[in-house]
Design an enzyme around this catalytic site. Structure first.
Site, short mmCIF file in Angstrom:
data_model
loop_
_atom_site.label_atom_id
_atom_site.label_comp_id
_atom_site.label_asym_id
_atom_site.label_seq_id
_atom_site.Cartn_x
_atom_site.Cartn_y
_atom_site.Cartn_z
N ARG A 261 50.82 32.51 24.91
CA ARG A 261 51.22 33.93 24.83
C ARG A 261 52.18 34.13 23.65
O ARG A 261 52.07 35.09 22.89
CB ARG A 261 51.90 34.36 26.12
CG ARG A 261 50.95 34.54 27.29
CD ARG A 261 51.65 35.20 28.47
NE ARG A 261 52.49 34.31 29.25
CZ ARG A 261 52.13 33.74 30.39
NH1 ARG A 261 50.94 33.95 30.90
NH2 ARG A 261 52.96 32.95 31.05
N PHE A 277 41.00 40.25 30.83
CA PHE A 277 41.52 39.51 31.99
C PHE A 277 43.06 39.43 31.85
O PHE A 277 43.65 38.36 31.83
CB PHE A 277 40.93 38.10 32.07
CG PHE A 277 39.42 38.05 31.98
CD1 PHE A 277 38.64 38.26 33.11
CD2 PHE A 277 38.78 37.80 30.77
CE1 PHE A 277 37.24 38.22 33.04
CE2 PHE A 277 37.39 37.74 30.68
CZ PHE A 277 36.61 37.95 31.81
N ASP A 299 41.55 44.50 33.24
CA ASP A 299 41.51 43.59 34.39
C ASP A 299 40.80 44.30 35.54
O ASP A 299 40.81 45.53 35.63
CB ASP A 299 42.92 43.17 34.82
CG ASP A 299 42.91 41.87 35.62
OD1 ASP A 299 43.19 40.80 35.02
OD2 ASP A 299 42.60 41.91 36.83
N ASP A 349 40.83 35.46 28.57
CA ASP A 349 41.45 34.44 29.45
C ASP A 349 40.90 34.62 30.87
O ASP A 349 41.61 35.05 31.77
CB ASP A 349 42.97 34.60 29.43
CG ASP A 349 43.66 33.51 30.25
OD1 ASP A 349 43.05 32.45 30.46
OD2 ASP A 349 44.82 33.73 30.68
N CYS A 389 39.72 27.81 31.88
CA CYS A 389 40.57 27.02 32.78
C CYS A 389 39.71 26.31 33.82
O CYS A 389 40.17 25.93 34.87
CB CYS A 389 41.63 27.89 33.44
SG CYS A 389 40.95 29.21 34.44
N1 SAH Z 1 46.00 36.04 30.87
C1 SAH Z 1 46.69 36.26 32.13
C2 SAH Z 1 46.06 35.49 33.27
C3 SAH Z 1 44.60 35.82 33.53
S1 SAH Z 1 44.06 35.31 35.09
C4 SAH Z 1 48.17 35.91 31.96
O1 SAH Z 1 48.56 35.42 30.90
O2 SAH Z 1 48.94 36.15 32.90
C5 SAH Z 1 42.48 36.00 35.22
C6 SAH Z 1 42.45 37.49 35.53
O3 SAH Z 1 41.09 37.89 35.50
C7 SAH Z 1 42.96 37.95 36.88
O4 SAH Z 1 43.97 38.89 36.69
C8 SAH Z 1 41.76 38.60 37.58
O5 SAH Z 1 42.11 39.77 38.31
C9 SAH Z 1 40.90 38.95 36.42
N2 SAH Z 1 39.44 39.03 36.66
C10 SAH Z 1 38.64 38.17 37.31
N3 SAH Z 1 37.36 38.51 37.18
C11 SAH Z 1 37.34 39.63 36.39
C12 SAH Z 1 36.31 40.45 35.88
N4 SAH Z 1 35.02 40.17 36.10
N5 SAH Z 1 36.66 41.49 35.11
C13 SAH Z 1 37.94 41.78 34.87
N6 SAH Z 1 38.96 41.01 35.32
C14 SAH Z 1 38.67 39.96 36.07
#
Ligand code: SAH
Length: 451
Positions: A261, A277, A299, A349, A389
């Site tokens: 980040r 995401f 998200d 992500d 991940c």
């Molecule tokens: N980059 C973030 C962490 C991402 S975790 C950070 O730095 O904090 C992954 C995220 O993807 C979660 O918030 C989850 O709600 C979201 N997610 C999962 N499947 C999704 C989809 N199909 N479309 C949009 N968001 C999604």
């Protein structure tokens, strides 16, 4: 998902007294919950129920243990003697009867045993856990593994010699996640040790991940020690994020992306950024602080977005440069493409598409899809921060998937950074599975070619 805010003071092991082992009194307590009973049909032949308990491996299947890999799969086991129950510590022997390790047994998991110790003379008792926890804390302290943050992973499971145990720190709150029968057995002892070493206001248990079911363990979510403050907050590189330890994802926050980040923040100046995401806005806030021209964050979780917007306000960042979209990223990327929107910097992500290698093929299609769409949305010279991940997708495979996506999108791209989890998520050399997070920063060329 609700999120909480806190003005809690950062709790770190004091710099002046680095060796936690010296500070911990020997407690001599016995394991807490000894009442586990075996569930599910054991696929492993059992030997004499009256013989001393132990695991005997098939001939030749000792190799991974000799390399100090901590997992024993059911297929490697010739026989289990005695009448052990899930969570028991058993000696593991090779086909000739030579001692290999002490391991926690779980007849309900594909991973039938996880190694606590490779030393025959080491006793797996409360003192053992005291030592392992002290080592993990000392390493973070001495090596300064989470600079500029009051949030850090204190215990990273197998990689810290404690299979199945994760402990994350958010200020003076610790969140514990237990993902194996062995760690489940020693849960109370570990909580006592953490309480003693770290003196947190609260130890909260978030043992409700999907992977618990694979271990035959029931989900659990609640306070283990102390009282959960109304608000929990992590301050990372000067940015404040609310952490919902009770209902947020994972243990409430994605500590593993801290350094990545920060890198994004340094490259966002004057750019139109798309953060896919986005969860509670981690990458978005860094980009905004780094003077991005605009940041669109997507998200699927409305609750995560609500906290993201709150985080933005709590950090005094300009809301007019931020747009939040509750949507499925797969769909939203197509809509953006159809609208001919373009960005200078895109972050992908996604959640874990492939928890194990068995899901790799389906996951690969998912990664290719979003990466291909992202390449198409980037302006010439733009940057793509793309992550996986998934334990079931190797770094090499991930790079190949991204290369295929670039080819099909008709762009040439260079890798400018190979990224991983932050240093408070160390990877045990004999356990490459610990390196679950991999990321690439790619710079696309100025011109496109035919796909
Ligand atoms: N980059 C973030 C962490 C991402 S975790 C950070 O730095 O904090 C992954 C995220 O993807 C979660 O918030 C989850 O709600 C979201 N997610 C999962 N499947 C999704 C989809 N199909 N479309 C949009 N968001 C999604």
């Amino acid at each position: 998902m609700t999120r909480q805010k806190s003005s809690s003071t950062p709790h770190r092991p004091s710099q002046g007294n680095r060796d936690f082992r010296n500070r911990i009194q020997r407690s001599g307590k016995s394991p807490g919950d000894q009442k586990n009973t075996p569930r599910g049909a054991p696929q492993i032949p059992t030997g004499s129920a009256t013989a001393p308990s132990g695991i005997l491996l098939k001939a030749g299947r000792e190799k991974s243990l000799l390399r100090r890999h901590p997992w024993i799969f059911s297929g490697a086991i010739e026989r289990v003697d005695g009448a052990p129950v899930s969570g028991d510590t058993l000696p593991v022997r090779d086909a000739a009867g030579n001692f290999l390790a002490w391991a926690a047994y779980n007849p309900d998991s594909q991973i039938s045993a996880r190694v606590w110790s490779f030393s025959e003379t080491e006793k797996v008792d409360a003192e053992f856990f005291r030592g392992r926890i002290a080592d993990a804390l000392a390493a973070r302290n001495e090596l300064n593994l989470a600079r500029n943050s009051n949030g850090m992973r204190l215990i990273h499971a197998e990689s810290d010699g404690l299979p199945g145990l994760i402990v994350d720190q958010y200020g003076d709150v610790l969140v514990m996640q237990i993902g194996s029968a062995g760690a489940e057995r020693w849960r109370d002892i570990c909580a006592d040790m953490l309480q003693e070493c770290c003196k947190p206001a609260c130890i909260y248990e978030r043992s409700d991940s999907d992977s618990r079911a694979l271990e035959g363990l029931e989900p659990r979510n609640g306070v283990l020690r102390g009282t959960l403050p109304d608000n929990v907050e992590v301050v990372e590189n000067g940015l404040r994020f609310r952490v919902d330890v009770a209902a947020g994802q994972k243990t409430g926050f994605y500590l593993d992306q801290r350094d990545n980040r920060a890198l994004t923040g340094t490259l966002a100046h004057d750019k139109d950024v798309l953060n896919c995401f986005c969860y509670t806005g981690g990458f978005s806030l860094y980009a905004l602080r780094g003077a991005a021209k605009s940041v669109l964050s997507i998200d699927a979780s409305g609750e995560a977005l609500r906290i993201a917007a709150e985080n933005l306000a709590n950090n005094g960042l300009d809301p007019s440069r931020a747009e939040w979209l509750e949507a499925d990223v797969f769909q939203a990327l197509r809509t953006l493409r159809d609208q001919n929107r373009k960005f200078d910097l895109i972050i992908l992500d996604p959640p874990k598409f492939a928890p194990t290698a068995a899901f790799a093929e389906k996951a690969a299609r998912g990664y290719k899809d979003i990466n291909l769409l992202a390449f198409k949305l980037l302006r010439p010279g733009g940057l793509l921060f793309t992550y996986s991940c998934s334990g079931g997708i190797s770094e090499d495979l991930f790079q190949k998937i991204v290369a295929g996506a670039a080819l099909d999108a008709g762009v040439d791209a260079q890798i400018v950074h190979y990224l991983h989890a932050s240093a408070d998520h160390p990877v045990l050399l004999s356990f490459p599975e610990g390196a679950y997070l991999k990321g690439l920063v790619l710079r696309v060329a100025q011109s496109v070619h035919a796909p």
